[in-house]
Design an enzyme around this catalytic site. Structure first.
Site, PDB file in Angstrom:
ATOM      1  N   HIS A 158      35.624 -70.733 -57.353  1.00 40.19           N
ATOM      2  CA  HIS A 158      36.103 -70.544 -55.875  1.00 40.19           C
ATOM      3  C   HIS A 158      36.854 -71.606 -55.519  1.00 40.19           C
ATOM      4  O   HIS A 158      37.161 -72.627 -56.226  1.00 40.19           O
ATOM      5  CB  HIS A 158      34.546 -70.885 -55.131  1.00 40.19           C
ATOM      6  CG  HIS A 158      33.634 -69.474 -55.106  1.00 40.19           C
ATOM      7  ND1 HIS A 158      32.922 -69.379 -56.101  1.00 40.19           N
ATOM      8  CD2 HIS A 158      33.652 -68.334 -54.302  1.00 40.19           C
ATOM      9  CE1 HIS A 158      32.070 -68.193 -55.864  1.00 40.19           C
ATOM     10  NE2 HIS A 158      32.778 -67.516 -54.966  1.00 40.19           N
ATOM     11  N   LYS A 172      34.584 -75.132 -51.130  1.00 40.22           N
ATOM     12  CA  LYS A 172      33.280 -74.543 -51.146  1.00 40.22           C
ATOM     13  C   LYS A 172      32.394 -75.632 -51.389  1.00 40.22           C
ATOM     14  O   LYS A 172      32.477 -76.149 -52.461  1.00 40.22           O
ATOM     15  CB  LYS A 172      33.204 -73.354 -52.470  1.00 40.22           C
ATOM     16  CG  LYS A 172      31.826 -72.662 -52.170  1.00 40.22           C
ATOM     17  CD  LYS A 172      31.978 -71.326 -53.296  1.00 40.22           C
ATOM     18  CE  LYS A 172      30.591 -70.960 -53.064  1.00 40.22           C
ATOM     19  NZ  LYS A 172      29.914 -70.451 -51.850  1.00 40.22           N
TER      20      LYS A 172
HETATM   21  N1  LIG Z   1      27.388 -63.478 -48.536  1.00 42.13           N
HETATM   22  C1  LIG Z   1      28.926 -63.334 -48.652  1.00 42.13           C
HETATM   23  O1  LIG Z   1      29.256 -62.267 -49.027  1.00 42.13           O
HETATM   24  C2  LIG Z   1      29.656 -64.704 -48.400  1.00 42.13           C
HETATM   25  C3  LIG Z   1      31.097 -64.320 -48.694  1.00 42.13           C
HETATM   26  C4  LIG Z   1      31.907 -65.377 -48.319  1.00 42.13           C
HETATM   27  C5  LIG Z   1      31.145 -66.791 -48.000  1.00 42.13           C
HETATM   28  N2  LIG Z   1      29.940 -66.889 -47.912  1.00 42.13           N
HETATM   29  C6  LIG Z   1      29.427 -68.134 -47.391  1.00 42.13           C
HETATM   30  O2  LIG Z   1      29.754 -68.326 -46.084  1.00 42.13           O
HETATM   31  C7  LIG Z   1      29.897 -69.603 -45.817  1.00 42.13           C
HETATM   32  C8  LIG Z   1      31.096 -69.738 -45.136  1.00 42.13           C
HETATM   33  O3  LIG Z   1      32.034 -69.825 -46.017  1.00 42.13           O
HETATM   34  P1  LIG Z   1      33.698 -69.784 -45.753  1.00 42.13           P
HETATM   35  O4  LIG Z   1      34.455 -69.692 -46.706  1.00 42.13           O
HETATM   36  O5  LIG Z   1      33.939 -68.873 -44.506  1.00 42.13           O
HETATM   37  O6  LIG Z   1      33.742 -71.194 -44.816  1.00 42.13           O
HETATM   38  P2  LIG Z   1      34.835 -71.876 -44.012  1.00 42.13           P
HETATM   39  O7  LIG Z   1      36.091 -71.231 -43.843  1.00 42.13           O
HETATM   40  O8  LIG Z   1      34.885 -73.513 -44.189  1.00 42.13           O
HETATM   41  O9  LIG Z   1      34.211 -71.671 -42.481  1.00 42.13           O
HETATM   42  C9  LIG Z   1      33.054 -72.473 -42.025  1.00 42.13           C
HETATM   43  C10 LIG Z   1      32.411 -72.214 -40.543  1.00 42.13           C
HETATM   44  O10 LIG Z   1      31.313 -72.556 -40.215  1.00 42.13           O
HETATM   45  C11 LIG Z   1      31.481 -73.503 -38.901  1.00 42.13           C
HETATM   46  N3  LIG Z   1      30.652 -74.546 -38.997  1.00 42.13           N
HETATM   47  C12 LIG Z   1      30.599 -75.608 -39.982  1.00 42.13           C
HETATM   48  N4  LIG Z   1      29.498 -76.450 -39.411  1.00 42.13           N
HETATM   49  C13 LIG Z   1      28.956 -75.935 -38.402  1.00 42.13           C
HETATM   50  C14 LIG Z   1      28.066 -76.228 -37.628  1.00 42.13           C
HETATM   51  N5  LIG Z   1      27.254 -77.571 -37.654  1.00 42.13           N
HETATM   52  N6  LIG Z   1      27.469 -75.665 -36.544  1.00 42.13           N
HETATM   53  C15 LIG Z   1      28.181 -74.453 -36.455  1.00 42.13           C
HETATM   54  N7  LIG Z   1      29.245 -73.974 -37.117  1.00 42.13           N
HETATM   55  C16 LIG Z   1      29.624 -74.774 -38.190  1.00 42.13           C
HETATM   56  C17 LIG Z   1      33.086 -73.790 -39.006  1.00 42.13           C
HETATM   57  O11 LIG Z   1      33.370 -73.949 -37.611  1.00 42.13           O
HETATM   58  P3  LIG Z   1      34.562 -74.810 -37.075  1.00 42.13           P
HETATM   59  O12 LIG Z   1      35.823 -74.200 -37.939  1.00 42.13           O
HETATM   60  O13 LIG Z   1      34.727 -74.706 -35.700  1.00 42.13           O
HETATM   61  O14 LIG Z   1      34.370 -76.419 -37.750  1.00 42.13           O
HETATM   62  C18 LIG Z   1      33.686 -72.350 -39.445  1.00 42.13           C
HETATM   63  O15 LIG Z   1      33.867 -71.699 -38.649  1.00 42.13           O
HETATM   64  C19 LIG Z   1      29.653 -70.435 -47.140  1.00 42.13           C
HETATM   65  O16 LIG Z   1      28.193 -70.655 -47.219  1.00 42.13           O
HETATM   66  C20 LIG Z   1      30.099 -69.416 -48.019  1.00 42.13           C
HETATM   67  O17 LIG Z   1      29.302 -69.537 -49.159  1.00 42.13           O
HETATM   68  C21 LIG Z   1      29.070 -65.922 -48.222  1.00 42.13           C
END
Ligand SMILES: NC(=O)c1ccc[n+]([C@@H]2O[C@H](COP(=O)([O-])OP(=O)(O)OC[C@H]3O[C@@H](n4cnc5c(N)ncnc54)[C@H](OP(=O)(O)O)[C@@H]3O)[C@@H](O)[C@H]2O)c1
Length: 250
Positions: free
Chosen positions: A154, A158
């Site tokens: 990843h 991450k």
């Molecule tokens: N299940 C699946 O199929 C799948 C697929 C992909 C990713 N994921 C998971 O999804 C999660 C996000 O991944 P990503 O790569 O999209 O991450 P990312 O680009 O870093 O996005 C994180 C998001 O979370 C928000 N955030 C962070 N801290 C927060 C808080 N305290 N309160 C509310 N919102 C908050 C951020 O908001 P701001 O931008 O406003 O700071 C941003 O919108 C991870 O846990 C990843 O492992 C799961």
């Protein structure tokens, strides 16, 4: 006219939440009722998504969303997601969660809340169809081959390691072999340029078998998330963790 399903996307400003949120916008049977973020709270989502007509402001807290009912879709990070899920359940909202990195104890507490409030919950470590098919193939292979290691890669941004998908794969193989999960090694790579990649290598005398899945862009998750949003109400009182429970073969 059928009522649209109201959806609140937590993490709508992030990489995956943006993709999923835009898919919600495109779905004719759904309405984006709110967006939550952290550092982007207070900003117009339309400006962030390059869609100036979109009348949604990014909120910081679930309490700021006044809709009496919506499905919470969460792609954020585990610490804030845990509290938000509990809050949504207490509001009797159904939840669809892609955020990974919860502890076993947190899962148990969430499952207990889901039971108590009889809401539906879909908490799936990987919403892509390919990852789910890979699990099925790996389980089939595990009937004949009894040694394997899991590799996942990843981006270096991450937060959790190993990935939720890899932890689940190791758990499924260990269950299949009736062994402890620690007997299935998981290797994590964190490098710029990666999106989401996983391989399972089975080894036996004189041969290996490799199953591999690559996500090239995050649109891979959208169809699974939309299917979960459509079906989550059916699962009142239970937590669904397997894509097989929500998808219909084409
Ligand atoms: N299940 C699946 O199929 C799948 C697929 C992909 C990713 N994921 C998971 O999804 C999660 C996000 O991944 P990503 O790569 O999209 O991450 P990312 O680009 O870093 O996005 C994180 C998001 O979370 C928000 N955030 C962070 N801290 C927060 C808080 N305290 N309160 C509310 N919102 C908050 C951020 O908001 P701001 O931008 O406003 O700071 C941003 O919108 C991870 O846990 C990843 O492992 C799961």
């Amino acid at each position: 006219m059928e009522t649209k399903i109201k959806v609140v996307v937590a993490g709508a400003t992030g990489k995956t939440g943006k993709e999923v949120g835009r898919a919600v916008m495109r779905a004719g049977d759904m309405e984006l009722a709110g967006a939550l973020g952290h550092s982007h709270a207070g900003m117009a989502l339309g400006d962030l998504w390059g869609d100036p007509g979109l009348p949604v402001i990014v909120s910081r807290n679930l309490a700021d969303i006044t809709a009496p009912y919506a499905v919470l879709v969460d792609f954020t990070e585990p610490e804030s997601a845990y509290g938000r899920m509990m809050e949504a359940i207490a509001r009797r909202w159904d939840i669809v969660v892609g955020t990974t990195g919860f502890s076993g104890r947190q899962y148990e507490e969430i499952a207990e809340m889901v039971r108590r409030y009889q809401v539906g919950a879909v908490i799936i470590a990987n919403f892509s169809l390919g990852a789910w098919i890979m699990e099925r193939l790996a389980l089939e292979a595990s009937r004949y081959l009894n040694r394997a290691e899991v590799l996942e890669a990843h981006p270096d941004t991450k937060k959790d390691r190993p990935s939720g998908t890899a932890r689940r794969m190791a758990g499924l193989l260990a269950d299949s072999w009736q062994r402890d999960v620690s007997t299935v090694p998981v290797h994590s790579v964190r490098l710029p340029g990666m999106v989401a990649h996983q391989a399972v290598i089975f080894g036996a005398s004189g041969q290996t078998l490799t199953l591999r899945h690559d996500v090239h862009d995050r649109s891979a998750y959208s169809a699974g998330v939309l299917a979960a949003v459509r079906r989550v109400r059916e699962f009142g009182g239970t937590v669904v963790q397997d894509m097989g429970d929500i998808i219909t073969p084409e």
